[in-house]
Motif scaffolding. Structure first.
Motif, PDB file in Angstrom:
ATOM      1  N   ASN A  68     -13.717  22.575  10.250  1.00  7.36           N
ATOM      2  CA  ASN A  68     -12.479  22.864   9.678  1.00  7.36           C
ATOM      3  C   ASN A  68     -11.464  23.552  10.378  1.00  7.36           C
ATOM      4  OD1 ASN A  68     -13.159  20.384   7.918  1.00  7.36           O
ATOM      5  ND2 ASN A  68     -13.382  21.738   6.272  1.00  7.36           N
ATOM      6  N   GLN A  69     -12.002  24.469  10.545  1.00  5.41           N
ATOM      7  CA  GLN A  69     -11.055  25.899  11.366  1.00  5.41           C
ATOM      8  C   GLN A  69     -10.936  25.370  12.721  1.00  5.41           C
ATOM      9  OE1 GLN A  69      -9.736  28.633   9.837  1.00  5.41           O
ATOM     10  NE2 GLN A  69     -10.200  27.570   8.011  1.00  5.41           N
ATOM     11  N   ASN A  70     -12.007  25.128  13.405  1.00  7.15           N
ATOM     12  CA  ASN A  70     -11.841  24.624  14.779  1.00  7.15           C
ATOM     13  C   ASN A  70     -11.062  25.753  15.714  1.00  7.15           C
ATOM     14  OD1 ASN A  70     -12.160  23.313  17.219  1.00  7.15           O
ATOM     15  ND2 ASN A  70     -10.399  21.751  17.058  1.00  7.15           N
ATOM     16  N   ARG A  71     -11.529  27.032  15.397  1.00 12.16           N
ATOM     17  CA  ARG A  71     -10.845  28.142  16.347  1.00 12.16           C
ATOM     18  C   ARG A  71     -12.069  29.186  16.223  1.00 12.16           C
ATOM     19  NH1 ARG A  71      -9.900  32.377  12.903  1.00 12.16           N
ATOM     20  NH2 ARG A  71     -10.053  32.350  10.715  1.00 12.16           N
ATOM     21  N   PRO A  72     -11.911  30.144  17.402  1.00 13.41           N
ATOM     22  CA  PRO A  72     -12.844  31.159  17.547  1.00 13.41           C
ATOM     23  C   PRO A  72     -13.144  32.091  16.253  1.00 13.41           C
ATOM     24  CG  PRO A  72     -11.309  31.287  19.384  1.00 13.41           C
ATOM     25  CD  PRO A  72     -10.781  30.248  18.391  1.00 13.41           C
ATOM     26  N   LEU A  73     -14.093  32.298  15.995  1.00 12.78           N
ATOM     27  CA  LEU A  73     -14.249  33.277  14.544  1.00 12.78           C
ATOM     28  C   LEU A  73     -15.622  34.327  15.079  1.00 12.78           C
ATOM     29  CD1 LEU A  73     -16.001  31.228  12.782  1.00 12.78           C
ATOM     30  CD2 LEU A  73     -13.743  30.712  12.244  1.00 12.78           C
TER      31      LEU A  73
END
Length: 190
Positions: free
Chosen positions: A46-51
């Motif tokens: 859902n985030q589809n970003r680096p974390l």
């Protein structure tokens, strides 16, 4: 019987048996009926970003998943090639593998681009309207109220009367000292 006490300030206290607190804390993942790994995977998709691990832990805190479990889940997703891991010193950054995502057909891409263009046009029109409304609001806020106008007019009338009185005084001084005359009054030789 052991009790857990939670204070809310101003003397408000809630007492519950420890077992019920444990049940409440574990409700997040139990209610969904999913294991922590699938919850972590859903979150990352859902985030589809680096974390990093701590980002995931902070976001998944509501499910009662601990940091060690999140770290193990992220590492397992890397092994399964769902995520990619980059090491920056002690810090590990996790990213969703983009090659696993479905590709859009050219028609779908064109439709989405048209929707984006329409939405951008709508945003532009709406922002122009908002700008005009803000300008009207600023003019309305900067305009003097009736009371302020009345005070300003009273102040202007007082200054006008005061200035007339000074002009009469100045004329009286010029009359009283004719040797100075107009030239002397202009130079301030009274």
């Amino acid at each position: 019987r052991h009790e857990h006490v939670r204070c809310f300030g101003f003397g408000a206290v809630e007492r519950k048996p420890i077992a019920s607190w444990r049940e409440e804390m574990g409700k997040g993942s139990a209610e969904r009926g999913a294991d922590p790994k699938s919850i972590v995977e859903d979150f990352v998709r859902n985030q589809n970003r680096p974390l990093n691990c701590q980002n995931a832990v902070d976001a998944l805190q509501k499910y009662g998943i601990k940091k060690a479990v999140v770290q193990k889940s992220l590492d397992a997703l890397v092994v399964e090639e769902v995520l990619t891991q980059k090491d920056y010193g002690k810090q590990k950054i996790y990213m969703l593998r983009q090659d696993n995502l479905p590709n859009l057909s050219p028609e779908e891409t064109k439709e989405l681009e048209e929707k984006v263009k329409k939405l951008q046009d709508t945003v532009k029109k709406e922002s122009e309207i908002v700008g005009k409304l803000e300008q009207n609001l600023n003019q309305a806020c900067n305009a003097l109220s009736d009371e302020d106008l009345a005070k300003k007019n009273r102040g202007a009338d007082r200054r006008k009367r005061r200035n007339k009185g000074k002009a009469r005084q100045d004329q009286g001084i010029a009359d009283a000292h004719p040797r100075y005359g107009e030239e002397g009054n202009r130079q301030g030789l009274r």
